[in-house]
Design an enzyme around this catalytic site. Structure first.
Site, PDB file in Angstrom:
ATOM      1  N   ASP A  12      69.976  80.278  30.057  1.00 35.56           N
ATOM      2  CA  ASP A  12      70.184  79.652  31.361  1.00 35.56           C
ATOM      3  C   ASP A  12      70.776  78.244  31.217  1.00 35.56           C
ATOM      4  O   ASP A  12      70.271  77.416  30.456  1.00 35.56           O
ATOM      5  CB  ASP A  12      68.855  79.569  32.113  1.00 35.56           C
ATOM      6  N   SER A  63      71.444  80.182  39.335  1.00 40.93           N
ATOM      7  CA  SER A  63      70.749  81.289  38.680  1.00 40.93           C
ATOM      8  C   SER A  63      70.543  82.486  39.595  1.00 40.93           C
ATOM      9  O   SER A  63      70.521  83.631  39.136  1.00 40.93           O
ATOM     10  CB  SER A  63      69.395  80.809  38.141  1.00 40.93           C
ATOM     11  N   ASP A 154      71.732  68.637  42.451  1.00 39.93           N
ATOM     12  CA  ASP A 154      72.962  69.408  42.601  1.00 39.93           C
ATOM     13  C   ASP A 154      74.117  68.508  43.035  1.00 39.93           C
ATOM     14  O   ASP A 154      75.241  68.991  43.241  1.00 39.93           O
ATOM     15  CB  ASP A 154      72.774  70.534  43.619  1.00 39.93           C
ATOM     16  N   ARG A 267      68.935  79.184  49.810  1.00 40.29           N
ATOM     17  CA  ARG A 267      68.476  79.740  48.539  1.00 40.29           C
ATOM     18  C   ARG A 267      66.980  79.998  48.598  1.00 40.29           C
ATOM     19  O   ARG A 267      66.221  79.208  49.158  1.00 40.29           O
ATOM     20  CB  ARG A 267      68.821  78.778  47.404  1.00 40.29           C
ATOM     21  N   LYS A 342      61.878  81.285  35.480  1.00 46.17           N
ATOM     22  CA  LYS A 342      63.010  82.204  35.644  1.00 46.17           C
ATOM     23  C   LYS A 342      62.592  83.670  35.683  1.00 46.17           C
ATOM     24  O   LYS A 342      63.437  84.572  35.620  1.00 46.17           O
ATOM     25  CB  LYS A 342      64.030  81.999  34.511  1.00 46.17           C
ATOM     26  N   ASP A 410      68.843  74.907  31.563  1.00 49.88           N
ATOM     27  CA  ASP A 410      68.932  74.597  32.980  1.00 49.88           C
ATOM     28  C   ASP A 410      67.816  73.664  33.427  1.00 49.88           C
ATOM     29  O   ASP A 410      68.061  72.623  34.030  1.00 49.88           O
ATOM     30  CB  ASP A 410      68.883  75.889  33.790  1.00 49.88           C
ATOM     31  N   HIS A 414      68.366  69.757  34.233  1.00 48.51           N
ATOM     32  CA  HIS A 414      68.217  69.183  35.577  1.00 48.51           C
ATOM     33  C   HIS A 414      67.490  67.839  35.562  1.00 48.51           C
ATOM     34  O   HIS A 414      67.555  67.097  36.546  1.00 48.51           O
ATOM     35  CB  HIS A 414      67.468  70.145  36.485  1.00 48.51           C
ATOM     36  N   ASP A 451      74.060  82.301  32.737  1.00 51.25           N
ATOM     37  CA  ASP A 451      74.253  82.565  34.163  1.00 51.25           C
ATOM     38  C   ASP A 451      75.059  81.486  34.868  1.00 51.25           C
ATOM     39  O   ASP A 451      75.544  81.683  35.980  1.00 51.25           O
ATOM     40  CB  ASP A 451      72.906  82.751  34.855  1.00 51.25           C
ATOM     41  N   HIS A 452      75.197  80.313  34.249  1.00 53.41           N
ATOM     42  CA  HIS A 452      75.993  79.198  34.774  1.00 53.41           C
ATOM     43  C   HIS A 452      75.889  78.057  33.774  1.00 53.41           C
ATOM     44  O   HIS A 452      75.081  78.097  32.840  1.00 53.41           O
ATOM     45  CB  HIS A 452      75.505  78.733  36.155  1.00 53.41           C
ATOM     46  N   HIS A 475      74.556  71.607  38.147  1.00 48.47           N
ATOM     47  CA  HIS A 475      75.254  72.648  37.399  1.00 48.47           C
ATOM     48  C   HIS A 475      76.704  72.249  37.194  1.00 48.47           C
ATOM     49  O   HIS A 475      77.176  71.240  37.737  1.00 48.47           O
ATOM     50  CB  HIS A 475      75.169  73.975  38.155  1.00 48.47           C
TER      51      HIS A 475
END
Length: 523
Positions: A12, A63, A154, A267, A342, A410, A414, A451-452, A475
């Site tokens: 991730d 994700s 973000d 989300r 996750k 991830d 963050h 996934d990103h 991201h």
């Protein structure tokens, strides 16, 4: 079907970038990932924008949409794009839910909007909030209150005032003798309200006290709150404490009987717990003190099986022909594991926003409980524990297809802590060696992807040479690796994304891919 088991590892937040500055992926010690990249068939695939159903290639992947695409082999309109389409068509305002929201509050109550205040387009978008507020006025609502969760994750880490000024200017332009809108409360997204996977209910309780009860430190304005906390604490937006806007010592926007409440995030993962607090009669996760008689709705239904929330404005994509359905149809025994952070991604999102298994006999899911500590303080997270159980499952011979997600790149990414994120990436790499050894032992096949991006860009690009580096917590728009170990295959020609993985998995298992899926990445 091939009797060789197939293991799919999602790293991730591990994207690919040639830029070395703040690149916790390229600068980490990753001998196992490097060896795979140097010796195995591999390519780079898209994990953002149009490739995962978002409005444009300027939109970062995440994700949720990433695992939807991985798990269904198709591209569906997602998140912001789904909401954009509903707002543009005005379908959102023709729903029974919107009409009930209006009717509940327009005569004697207030309409409250709770959500992440930014244009990050991962959890929410400020333009959606503007559209809802404007339509509320048009439909006769007299009082609107915004409960602003601050981002800095973000979007740039200290950009909150940009969005506060924007929404306040917008509301001031609507305010008149018949209508009044203002910010009523707020706080950082990692401090209040937006917990996920039931990991930290005190966060949600803090949000409830702030938004509903109006309890907390009072300020004259959101700007005053943000500037005061920054001066006192020096923290970034996502970590700013809760605040309540008050006039003459009285909160301007508690949530009361006869009000309506909209959670405008689209989300689902960080929207479910606060939704349960509003929806459930026999709620027991914390003492709500009082449960106001309100009409509550989410922007979307965040869990279709568990009906969270009961009322929502935009219907989620109806994802059909998922990989899990395909596997069950062909008698494939599958195994999914991750830690709490996750776990929902390798199960619920992977299965097309479905929290139930398609077959209790053929699917096994394992959750490793995450530690409730700041991720930068324990950047290895539960990578070793995940690997312990994954290796055991591989070597058991019980499963044909196994999948996992390592959250480190991830979740630690963050935090904005570059050094900790390097350790997080290295922790995943260390465990790749163990997985590879287990795959060798059973003559299996291994796919390694992501996934990103996130950990690949830990600093904002400096506006001028020599300027101080600022942490980047969001991201990225970079492609992600796709590597196949243990199979003599060739990468096909094409521009591939996460939705091409399902067909690839099927072919490696010796099966004809579902006709609805995008083409495989291999010839």
């Amino acid at each position: 079907m091939s009797k060789r088991p197939l293991v799919l590892v999602v790293m991730d937040g591990v994207g690919l970038s040639d830029n070395k500055l703040g690149n916790a992926v390229a600068n980490a010690y990753t001998p196992n990932l490097d060896e795979l990249m140097n010796t195995c068939p591999h390519t780079a695939i898209k994990a953002h924008g149009l490739a995962v159903g978002l409005p444009s290639d300027g939109d970062m992947g995440n994700s949720e949409v990433g695992h939807n695409a991985l798990g269904c082999g198709q591209i569906y309109s997602q998140g912001a794009k789904l909401v954009n389409e509903s707002i543009e068509s005005k379908d959102i305002f023709e729903t029974d839910t919107w009409k009930q929201l209006i009717n509940k509050c327009k005569d004697h109550g207030k309409m409250h909007f709770i959500g992440l205040l930014s244009d990050g387009n991962v959890h929410s978008h400020i333009n959606h909030l503007k559209a809802l507020i404007a339509r509320a006025k048009e439909d006769g609502v007299k009082e609107v209150r915004v409960h602003a969760l601050l981002d800095g994750r973000d979007v740039p880490e200290t950009s909150a005032l940009t969005y506060v000024d924007d929404i306040e200017n917008f509301m001031n332009g609507l305010n008149d003798d018949t209508f009044h809108a203002c910010i009523a409360s707020g706080g950082g997204r990692m401090k209040i309200t937006m917990d996920r996977y039931m990991a930290n209910w005190p966060m949600v309780e803090a949000g409830w006290k702030t938004h509903v009860l109006g309890e907390g430190r009072q300020f004259n304005s959101a700007r005053e709150a943000i500037e005061t906390y920054r001066k006192e604490l020096g923290v970034i937006d996502q970590d700013l404490p809760a605040f309540v806007i008050a006039k003459d010592g009285k909160p301007v926007g508690t949530i009361e009987d006869g009000d309506s409440v909209v959670l405008y995030n689209f989300r689902g993962d960080r929207a479910q717990e606060i939704s349960l607090a509003f929806d459930e009669e026999n709620f027991d996760k914390f003492d709500r003190v009082r449960k106001p008689d309100v009409m509550y709705a989410g922007m979307l239904q965040y869990d279709g099986d568990l009906k969270i929330p009961k009322h929502f404005l935009v219907y989620p994509p109806k994802i059909k022909y998922t990989m899990s359905e395909f596997m069950v149809k062909h008698g494939i025994r599958s195994y999914a594991i991750s830690e709490t952070q996750k776990y929902g991604h390798v199960t619920y999102f992977w299965n097309g926003n479905n929290s139930q298994k398609f077959s209790e006999e053929l699917e096994d899911w394992v959750e490793v409980k995450s530690d409730v500590v700041p991720f930068e303080e324990r950047p290895w997270m539960k990578s070793a524990e995940i690997t312990d159980q994954l290796v055991e499952a591989i070597e058991s011979g019980k499963y044909d297809f196994l999948r996992t997600n390592y959250p480190n790149g991830d979740m630690v990414g963050h935090t904005g802590n570059y050094e900790a994120t390097v350790i997080g990436v290295e922790s995943v790499d260390l465990n790749l060696a163990r997985i590879k050894k287990a795959v060798d032992k059973v003559n299996g096949i291994l796919i390694v992807t992501a996934d990103h991006g996130n950990a690949d860009e830990m600093y904002e690009k400096p506006k001028k040479e020599g300027a101080p580096l600022k942490a980047k917590t969001s991201h990225t728009l970079n492609k992600v690796p796709f590597i196949i170990y243990g199979a003599d295959v060739e990468i096909a020609d094409g521009d591939f994304g996460l939705a091409n993985v399902a067909s690839t998995v099927a072919k490696l298992l010796g099966l004809e891919p579902d006709e609805h899926w995008l083409p495989a990445i291999i010839k």
